[in-house]
Design a protein around this motif. Structure first.
Motif, short mmCIF file in Angstrom:
data_model
loop_
_atom_site.label_atom_id
_atom_site.label_comp_id
_atom_site.label_asym_id
_atom_site.label_seq_id
_atom_site.Cartn_x
_atom_site.Cartn_y
_atom_site.Cartn_z
N PRO A 31 0.80 -1.23 0.00
CA PRO A 31 0.00 0.00 0.00
C PRO A 31 0.83 1.27 0.00
N TYR A 32 2.14 1.15 0.26
CA TYR A 32 2.99 2.34 0.35
C TYR A 32 3.93 2.47 -0.85
N PHE A 33 3.67 1.69 -1.91
CA PHE A 33 4.57 1.70 -3.05
C PHE A 33 4.77 3.11 -3.60
N TRP A 34 3.67 3.86 -3.72
CA TRP A 34 3.75 5.20 -4.32
C TRP A 34 4.09 6.27 -3.29
N LEU A 35 4.45 5.84 -2.08
CA LEU A 35 4.93 6.78 -1.07
C LEU A 35 6.44 6.61 -0.88
N GLN A 36 7.13 6.23 -1.95
CA GLN A 36 8.59 6.09 -1.88
C GLN A 36 9.25 7.46 -1.92
N MET A 37 10.41 7.54 -1.25
CA MET A 37 11.09 8.82 -1.05
C MET A 37 12.58 8.67 -1.29
N PRO A 38 13.27 9.77 -1.54
CA PRO A 38 14.73 9.70 -1.67
C PRO A 38 15.40 9.42 -0.33
N GLN A 39 16.67 9.09 -0.38
CA GLN A 39 17.44 8.79 0.82
C GLN A 39 17.45 9.99 1.77
N TYR A 40 17.31 9.69 3.06
CA TYR A 40 17.33 10.74 4.09
C TYR A 40 18.75 10.96 4.59
N LYS A 41 19.08 12.22 4.87
CA LYS A 41 20.36 12.57 5.48
C LYS A 41 20.12 13.22 6.84
N LYS A 42 20.82 12.72 7.85
CA LYS A 42 20.67 13.27 9.20
C LYS A 42 21.15 14.72 9.24
N PRO A 43 20.53 15.53 10.11
CA PRO A 43 20.95 16.94 10.20
C PRO A 43 22.35 17.06 10.80
N SER A 44 23.05 18.08 10.39
CA SER A 44 24.37 18.36 10.97
C SER A 44 24.22 19.45 12.04
N LEU A 45 25.20 19.53 12.91
CA LEU A 45 25.17 20.51 13.99
C LEU A 45 26.30 21.51 13.78
N LYS A 46 25.93 22.78 13.68
CA LYS A 46 26.92 23.84 13.46
C LYS A 46 26.55 25.04 14.31
N ASP A 47 27.48 25.45 15.18
CA ASP A 47 27.24 26.59 16.08
C ASP A 47 25.95 26.40 16.87
N ASN A 48 25.76 25.16 17.38
CA ASN A 48 24.57 24.80 18.16
C ASN A 48 23.27 24.93 17.38
N GLN A 49 23.36 24.93 16.07
CA GLN A 49 22.18 24.97 15.21
C GLN A 49 22.14 23.69 14.36
N PHE A 50 20.94 23.11 14.25
CA PHE A 50 20.78 21.91 13.43
C PHE A 50 20.50 22.33 11.99
N ILE A 51 21.27 21.79 11.06
CA ILE A 51 21.18 22.15 9.65
C ILE A 51 20.58 20.97 8.88
N ASP A 52 19.49 21.24 8.17
CA ASP A 52 18.86 20.21 7.34
C ASP A 52 19.75 19.96 6.12
N GLU A 53 20.20 18.71 5.95
CA GLU A 53 21.09 18.36 4.85
C GLU A 53 20.36 17.79 3.64
N ASN A 54 19.03 17.74 3.69
CA ASN A 54 18.26 17.16 2.59
C ASN A 54 17.91 18.24 1.57
N LYS A 55 18.19 17.94 0.31
CA LYS A 55 17.97 18.90 -0.77
C LYS A 55 16.84 18.41 -1.68
N PRO A 56 16.17 19.34 -2.37
CA PRO A 56 15.15 18.93 -3.35
C PRO A 56 15.76 18.06 -4.44
N GLU A 57 14.95 17.17 -5.00
CA GLU A 57 15.42 16.32 -6.10
C GLU A 57 15.47 17.15 -7.39
#
Length: 510
Positions: A257-283
């Motif tokens: 039932p989730y075949f069409w809910l497939q997604m690209p690979q996830y990347k964990k956020p990085s930590l810089k100057d005590n701020q979490f940075i989203d490392e995931n970019k649009p396809e």
């Protein structure tokens, strides 16, 4: 490749249940072909007249994504708050489309396989997407995957027969199987889905491991976005699994039932100057429908030469669960026997649901249907990324890395799984001594579940999804599991809920 070059499916009558073999074709059903002949004087079935049907027309409104590229869909969702301007307004009477299901057909008895126009669209969709490689595959419309599974259990299984399941499985599936007194044997999973080596070992050593337990007729699995584990079965394992099923003559129920809910690979956020940075970019590499399809995993249908794979399809996750509409894809022999069961159970899926879904699909066309799935891909990717970014942020902020493990990031579906290292809880050794191995996991699972509920947070217990092995204990007493979802939750509630989770874990372990 034309169908002339393809082989027909094998017969699996030898695997049918006693109930299935005792059930014949409905005699009334055999006469329905005459009802469609306007010259026929049809006095043989109790059908109410059209003029007494309460509904005279149906109309609907939906997004019209036919003209959009993937990049345009992605930009509108990520940068313009999902504000599309194009809509389809469908009117079944006024539009007078040849592809529409007539109201007098939709509201009448009959068409228990599904209305022809809908079947035609879906067969084209399946052929374009999965390209089945045997001749006599077919489609049968039903009330969704849960009913589809229940039907197949009735077709194949007698009481005390055996079905293979992944070691975690959707709870309603377990309940449906147990209600029919069918034995279950779990196969291990890891971050890439079902473990082939465990499947092979158990099949080769069945008598040693399971004694007189009936050898399995069926295997059931959820290959993409597994519920509850969230993982996706890698394509590299599928051929070996299929070869083992052929060797041991086992039918595969592929619930996807989730075949069409497939997604690209996830990347964990990085930590810089005590701020979490989203490392995931649009396809940026989906420029055609084929590019999109190439991103998706393969169905077992694509390698099934025997007709031993039955695929469960559902509109619940794509159009809404209230449609109560889905369909089976499999060999005609198997689906004909499911059809016979339909005649004494659901009779036919809702004609109104079929009318509305068919009306929308045929106005969209195959390209518009794929574009709808592209929209789902972007939206679910956004939801998953926000959820996991938030989870990792709160784990870091409350310094609970030692006590929490997060399952491999989902590549499909709507679920994520968390493991709590209960063996590091300050009360663990005492409770292990008091309760023993069989009860210690349940104790801590209940402890955390109740504390979450008191804080207005719901995470599902892992034990609800655990498949028990009839001969061997498979419990890991060092962990308890929790399943979460990011599907129907606002970002604000998601972030606050995961903060509550981290706070409670921190309080309990520290």
């Amino acid at each position: 490749m034309t169908t002339d070059n393809l082989n027909s499916a094998l017969s699996f009558k030898h695997l049918f249940s006693k109930e299935c073999l005792s059930r014949g074709e409905s005699p009334i059903k055999t006469t329905m072909k005459y009802f469609l002949d306007p010259e026929f004087h049809f006095l043989g079935a109790g059908m109410p007249p059209l003029e007494l049907f309460a509904f005279q027309n149906f109309s609907f409104k939906s997004l019209d994504l036919r003209k959009y590229t993937f990049n345009e869909i992605q930009d509108l969702i990520l940068n313009k708050n999902d504000k599309f301007e194009d809509y389809i307004n469908g009117d079944i009477i006024e539009d007078e489309l040849d592809s529409d299901i007539l109201i007098e057909r939709a509201l009448q008895y009959g068409n228990s396989r599904g209305h022809p126009s809908l079947l035609k669209f879906l067969k084209t969709h399946i052929n374009n997407t999965f390209k089945p490689i045997y001749k006599d595959w077919d489609i049968l419309v039903n009330n969704g995957s849960t009913y589809g599974l229940e039907s197949l259990l009735r077709i194949f299984c007698n009481p005390q027969d055996t079905i293979l399941l992944e070691d975690l499985c959707y709870s309603s599936t377990i309940e449906a199987i147990e209600a029919q007194r069918i034995n279950t044997v779990p196969i291990k999973m890891d971050s890439e889905g079902l473990v082939v080596e465990d499947l092979e070992y158990k099949l080769k050593n069945w008598e040693t491991l399971y004694g007189d337990l009936q050898k399995p007729k069926l295997m059931y699995l959820i290959p993409n976005g597994h519920n509850p584990k969230g993982v996706t079965l890698c394509d590299g394992r599928k051929l070996k699994i299929y070869q083992l099923l052929r060797e041991y003559d086992i039918i595969l129920i592929e619930d996807d039932p989730y075949f069409w809910l497939q997604m690209p690979q996830y990347k964990k956020p990085s930590l810089k100057d005590n701020q979490f940075i989203d490392e995931n970019k649009p396809e940026n590499d989906i420029n055609s429908n084929q590019d999109f399809l190439n991103k998706l995993s393969h169905s077992f249908l694509s390698i099934d030469t025997d007709g031993r794979v039955i695929r469960l399809e559902s509109f619940s996750k794509y159009f809404g669960p209230g449609t109560r509409l889905g369909y089976l894809v499999g060999s005609k022999e198997i689906l004909d026997n499911v059809w016979n069961y339909h005649e004494v159970s659901l009779q036919a899926s809702s004609g109104i649901s079929q009318l509305m879904v068919n009306g929308l699909l045929n106005r969209w066309g195959q390209n518009g249907y794929l574009n709808w799935f592209k929209r789902l891909r972007v939206v679910y990717t956004q939801k998953r990324n926000f959820c996991l970014n938030s989870l990792y942020k709160h784990i870091q902020q409350f310094n609970i890395n030692e006590y929490v493990q997060v399952e491999e990031a989902p590549k499909a579906g709507m679920f994520f799984m968390i493991y709590l290292n209960i063996n590091k809880h300050p009360d663990y050794n005492q409770k292990l001594t008091e309760l023993g191995k069989e009860k210690v996991v349940a104790y801590f699972e209940n402890l955390f579940f109740e504390k979450f509920i008191q804080a207005k947070l719901l995470l599902a217990k892992g034990s609800w999804f655990t498949v028990n092995d009839p001969c061997h204990s498979v419990i890991d007493i060092s962990k308890c599991m929790l399943r979460g979802t990011y599907a129907a939750v606002t970002p604000e509630k998601m972030d606050n809920g995961l903060k509550i989770f981290a706070e409670i874990v921190n309080q309990e372990f520290n």
